[in-house]
Write a protein that holds these residues in place. Structure first.
Motif, PDB file in Angstrom:
ATOM      1  N   GLU A   5      38.126  47.764  40.066  1.00 56.46           N
ATOM      2  CA  GLU A   5      39.432  47.906  40.718  1.00 56.46           C
ATOM      3  C   GLU A   5      39.954  46.543  41.165  1.00 56.46           C
ATOM      4  OE1 GLU A   5      41.584  50.138  44.494  1.00 56.46           O
ATOM      5  OE2 GLU A   5      39.417  50.308  44.256  1.00 56.46           O
ATOM      6  N   LEU A   6      39.064  45.706  41.724  1.00 56.41           N
ATOM      7  CA  LEU A   6      39.480  44.378  42.175  1.00 56.41           C
ATOM      8  C   LEU A   6      39.888  43.510  40.990  1.00 56.41           C
ATOM      9  CD1 LEU A   6      39.853  42.407  44.516  1.00 56.41           C
ATOM     10  CD2 LEU A   6      37.435  41.802  44.305  1.00 56.41           C
ATOM     11  N   ARG A   7      39.162  43.611  39.879  1.00 54.02           N
ATOM     12  CA  ARG A   7      39.531  42.855  38.675  1.00 54.02           C
ATOM     13  C   ARG A   7      40.910  43.269  38.186  1.00 54.02           C
ATOM     14  NH1 ARG A   7      33.966  43.337  37.348  1.00 54.02           N
ATOM     15  NH2 ARG A   7      34.336  45.165  36.071  1.00 54.02           N
ATOM     16  N   GLN A   8      41.211  44.572  38.217  1.00 57.54           N
ATOM     17  CA  GLN A   8      42.537  45.052  37.787  1.00 57.54           C
ATOM     18  C   GLN A   8      43.624  44.508  38.703  1.00 57.54           C
ATOM     19  OE1 GLN A   8      42.052  49.322  37.672  1.00 57.54           O
ATOM     20  NE2 GLN A   8      41.536  49.287  35.484  1.00 57.54           N
ATOM     21  N   LEU A   9      43.351  44.472  40.011  1.00 60.33           N
ATOM     22  CA  LEU A   9      44.334  43.936  40.961  1.00 60.33           C
ATOM     23  C   LEU A   9      44.570  42.442  40.712  1.00 60.33           C
ATOM     24  CD1 LEU A   9      43.214  45.747  44.242  1.00 60.33           C
ATOM     25  CD2 LEU A   9      45.294  46.174  42.914  1.00 60.33           C
ATOM     26  N   LYS A  10      43.516  41.715  40.415  1.00 57.94           N
ATOM     27  CA  LYS A  10      43.657  40.279  40.128  1.00 57.94           C
ATOM     28  C   LYS A  10      44.506  40.068  38.875  1.00 57.94           C
ATOM     29  CE  LYS A  10      39.230  38.817  42.135  1.00 57.94           C
ATOM     30  NZ  LYS A  10      37.876  38.307  41.824  1.00 57.94           N
ATOM     31  N   HIS A  32      47.002  47.392  49.022  1.00 64.76           N
ATOM     32  CA  HIS A  32      45.544  47.439  48.903  1.00 64.76           C
ATOM     33  C   HIS A  32      44.888  46.660  50.047  1.00 64.76           C
ATOM     34  CE1 HIS A  32      46.037  49.180  44.921  1.00 64.76           C
ATOM     35  NE2 HIS A  32      46.966  48.268  44.714  1.00 64.76           N
ATOM     36  N   PRO A  33      44.972  47.170  51.273  1.00 61.30           N
ATOM     37  CA  PRO A  33      44.430  46.442  52.422  1.00 61.30           C
ATOM     38  C   PRO A  33      42.898  46.289  52.368  1.00 61.30           C
ATOM     39  CG  PRO A  33      45.200  48.622  53.084  1.00 61.30           C
ATOM     40  CD  PRO A  33      45.603  48.428  51.662  1.00 61.30           C
ATOM     41  N   ASP A  37      41.278  40.786  51.644  1.00 59.28           N
ATOM     42  CA  ASP A  37      40.533  39.537  51.868  1.00 59.28           C
ATOM     43  C   ASP A  37      40.083  38.916  50.544  1.00 59.28           C
ATOM     44  OD1 ASP A  37      40.840  39.676  54.614  1.00 59.28           O
ATOM     45  OD2 ASP A  37      38.895  40.645  54.939  1.00 59.28           O
ATOM     46  N   GLU A  38      39.545  39.748  49.646  1.00 58.41           N
ATOM     47  CA  GLU A  38      39.094  39.233  48.357  1.00 58.41           C
ATOM     48  C   GLU A  38      40.269  38.715  47.532  1.00 58.41           C
ATOM     49  OE1 GLU A  38      38.150  42.232  49.501  1.00 58.41           O
ATOM     50  OE2 GLU A  38      35.970  42.224  49.565  1.00 58.41           O
ATOM     51  N   LEU A  39      41.410  39.415  47.590  1.00 60.67           N
ATOM     52  CA  LEU A  39      42.598  38.966  46.859  1.00 60.67           C
ATOM     53  C   LEU A  39      43.122  37.646  47.417  1.00 60.67           C
ATOM     54  CD1 LEU A  39      44.532  42.311  46.247  1.00 60.67           C
ATOM     55  CD2 LEU A  39      43.631  40.756  44.510  1.00 60.67           C
ATOM     56  N   ILE A  40      43.107  37.495  48.726  1.00 63.82           N
ATOM     57  CA  ILE A  40      43.580  36.246  49.339  1.00 63.82           C
ATOM     58  C   ILE A  40      42.684  35.089  48.910  1.00 63.82           C
ATOM     59  CG2 ILE A  40      43.814  35.025  51.551  1.00 63.82           C
ATOM     60  CD1 ILE A  40      44.868  37.703  52.713  1.00 63.82           C
ATOM     61  N   ASP A  41      41.367  35.310  48.907  1.00 63.63           N
ATOM     62  CA  ASP A  41      40.443  34.269  48.443  1.00 63.63           C
ATOM     63  C   ASP A  41      40.706  33.922  46.984  1.00 63.63           C
ATOM     64  OD1 ASP A  41      39.223  34.147  50.912  1.00 63.63           O
ATOM     65  OD2 ASP A  41      37.493  35.387  50.335  1.00 63.63           O
TER      66      ASP A  41
END
Length: 196
Positions: A5-10, A32-33, A37-41
């Motif tokens: 899911e995080l990879r798709q958001l990136k 996607h709260p 944090d991971e997206l901001i990084d």
């Protein structure tokens, strides 16, 4: 953690960035709260490396970058050439004599002759020097200099008379690499390996 899911958001954020859609970029962060944090990084890292900007391979280096590069290279090559003897070189690699000999396919007695300066540098072929230098990850010149710095240990033969002892001190006899191999306890395969 880089979940699917995080990879798709990136990937969605990069697509929005490349399209110039700042609203879509903000929506991804707001919607996607849990992954914020991971997206901001990720976004910070993306921006820090220049994002999608192409790098000009032909651009000249800034003077400050040139000085930093020269300083780094100087430190690296100074550290590598700081081995006065083969013993220092071996110890810098955290190797025992047995480990060095085994890694080089030599017997310990032959390696001892190297460290004691009993092997003549001129008796080594270019290929043999390459193998020795490659094992220690140094240049041929650096290995040769370390071998040249390894001097025979001088010892006194206690059975000699005082007069003979005062006239001549004895150390290991210099010999060619081929002689050392021929007189060694090395296996035939290893002797052949070094004779090639």
């Amino acid at each position: 953690m880089n979940t699917p899911e995080l990879r798709q958001l990136k990937m969605a954020w990069i697509a929005a960035k490349e399209a110039g859609d700042t609203q879509a970029q903000l929506r991804i962060l707001q919607d996607h709260p849990a992954q914020q944090d991971e997206l901001i990084d990720f976004i910070a890292g993306y921006q820090a490396i220049g994002g999608a900007e192409s790098i000009d391979q032909e651009a000249s280096l800034l003077p400050v970058t040139r000085r930093a590069l020269a300083s780094a290279l100087e430190r690296v090559f100074e550290a590598q050439s700081a081995f006065a003897t083969l013993t220092e070189l071996r110890k810098s690699r955290n190797l025992s004599k047995v480990e060095a000999a085994k890694g080089l396919r030599l017997s310990v007695d032959v390696w001892n002759k190297f460290e004691n300066g009993a092997i003549e540098l001129v008796s080594l072929s270019q290929r043999q020097l390459e193998r020795l230098a490659q094992f220690f990850q140094v240049s041929i010149e650096q290995f040769s200099d370390s071998l040249g710095g390894s001097q025979p240990a001088i010892t006194l033969n206690r059975r000699q008379t005082r007069e003979a002892a005062s006239q001549a001190q004895q150390g290991p006899q210099k010999q060619s690499f081929a002689e050392a191999i021929a007189r060694s306890t090395m296996s035939r395969e290893d002797q052949k390996f070094w004779s090639e």
